[in-house]
Design a protein around this motif. Sequence first.
Motif, PDB file in Angstrom:
ATOM      1  N   VAL A 197       0.859  -1.189   0.000  1.00 13.31           N
ATOM      2  CA  VAL A 197       0.000   0.000   0.000  1.00 13.31           C
ATOM      3  C   VAL A 197       0.895   1.238   0.000  1.00 13.31           C
ATOM      4  O   VAL A 197       1.752   1.387   0.886  1.00 13.31           O
ATOM      5  N   ALA A 198       0.696   2.121  -0.996  1.00 14.57           N
ATOM      6  CA  ALA A 198       1.440   3.385  -1.063  1.00 14.57           C
ATOM      7  C   ALA A 198       0.444   4.532  -0.938  1.00 14.57           C
ATOM      8  O   ALA A 198      -0.460   4.677  -1.777  1.00 14.57           O
ATOM      9  N   ALA A 199       0.584   5.342   0.144  1.00 14.34           N
ATOM     10  CA  ALA A 199      -0.252   6.527   0.358  1.00 14.34           C
ATOM     11  C   ALA A 199       0.644   7.754   0.213  1.00 14.34           C
ATOM     12  O   ALA A 199       1.703   7.834   0.833  1.00 14.34           O
ATOM     13  N   GLY A 200       0.235   8.713  -0.622  1.00 15.06           N
ATOM     14  CA  GLY A 200       1.107   9.857  -0.865  1.00 15.06           C
ATOM     15  C   GLY A 200       0.375  11.161  -1.058  1.00 15.06           C
ATOM     16  O   GLY A 200      -0.836  11.205  -1.306  1.00 15.06           O
ATOM     17  N   ILE A 201       1.146  12.222  -0.950  1.00 19.23           N
ATOM     18  CA  ILE A 201       0.665  13.577  -1.184  1.00 19.23           C
ATOM     19  C   ILE A 201       1.717  14.291  -2.000  1.00 19.23           C
ATOM     20  O   ILE A 201       2.937  14.158  -1.748  1.00 19.23           O
TER      21      ILE A 201
END
Length: 554
Positions: free
Chosen positions: A152-156
Amino acid sequence: MFHKWSIARRLFVANLLFVLVLTAVFGTFSVVEARDRAYGDAGDRMRAIATSIANNPLVLQAASTPNPSAALQPYALKVTADAKADFITIMAPDRTRWTHPRPEEIGKPYIGTIDPALHGETFTEVTAGTLGPSVRTIAPVKDSAGNVKALVAAGITVRTVDTDVAERLGVIGGIAIVVLFFAFLASWILGRYLRRITRGWGPEQLAQLFAYYESVLHSVREGLILVDTKGKAVMYNDQAAELLGLEPSDVDRSPDAAPKLAELPFGGSLRALFESGRPAHDEIHLTGSRILVVNQAPAIAPLPKRSRQKPPVYGTVATIRDRTEIESLGTELETMKTLSDALRAQTHEHANRLHMIVSLLELGRTPQALEFATKDLELSQQLTDDMVASVDEPVMSALVMGKSAEAHERGVELEVRTSGNSGVRGLEVQDLVTILGNLLDNAIDAAAAGEAPRQVQLDVDARPTGVQFTVRDSGKGIDAGSIEDVLQYGFSTKSSAEDPRGAHGRGVGLALVRQAVHRLNGTMSISNLGSNGNLGGAQFHVVLPAPVSEEEKA
């Protein structure tokens, strides 16, 4: 050009530059700190989002189905919107994307580092992807055996982070502007104050001016003393130190360390004048051994012509001139005048007596003429012999003889009584003439203004330990409340009509007597005889100790 700037301008510019540099340094520090904190906060938030999704059983369950995107894409888009992230990518261990904000990117390989996550670690990095540079956290999805089944990759995006940083920079910039404004205002107010205090002069000009004033202060022949509003002698020159008996002035001394007037070795009317701060013009004041002419004025700060404010007073400035030598010459002249008047009175008296003798001889009364001449000669000779035998000083004898003739001419009987025969050796004749001459003058004036019988008594007692003079008169005496005042310079109980010496001579004699007595280490007392004495007037008693010789000191 810089040397021509005033202290106020220099301080204003220096303070403004200091605040600018300080603001720039702290602003830069705040920007860097805000940027680091923004990126740190973004990483922490993405880590929380990625970890939460990785721990959701739905993700592990969907990863084992033939088409994970069908279940995970709607879920990822909903979480992205709720968590305010820019993207949430759920992928297979081989980088194949199952979810993406752009549906066309699903099935394509993930761009970025995944090796640590494949080994079971959650990590955060800043890297460029399909949406541009971003801050992203990659978390592994593990089954019950600990095997990694998905990532899982969560980014901004960095653009979003920078927008947040820009909002923080706006606050920092606003604070910096407020600080600069108040710093400018404080510098301007302080500059105005300094410009008013220093009159717009620079430090080099003030240093030069101080050097000039210091040179003038110590080069003038008059004494100069500056007293502040707290009664401290903040500055005085060498001449003032000599005239007032002070220690040499130290130019480097702090104003707080300046001595108070109460600590200085002078008193009386001079200290009262300095403490009062009142203006004075050519006033005469006596110290222990000097006669001083004092002028005093307030030290007032100059203000602009149109200013309606009351100018501040910093203290007083007094100038002091030594009049001792002039008064000494005046006293000598007065003594010569006294002796001249005495000789004139004696000449007039002897002329009258000579006419009497001639008239008796013309009338054939030779025995009476001889008796009259012999008696007059005996009286004069007896007085001369007594004075010479007692004080052994011709000038003093001549003075008393002259005063006797003057008293007789004014209808006053002068009775002289002497005792002792030790003389007045070692005492200054000038001081003795000042003391005895003025005392006899005042006594004769008082007796002549009183009722008959008009008498003056002089007792002279010359001993090895010193000499004493006692002068009594038959006048009206001295008011009990004025006994101390009669010794002050300028005080007189006689009007111009009562004083034969005129207005210029009033209020001087007894002050000079007290000064001469003090100079000879003597004492003087004043009293009213009243009913205790035969005369009923005033009595002046002076005791002058014999000076110690050099042999006795050794």
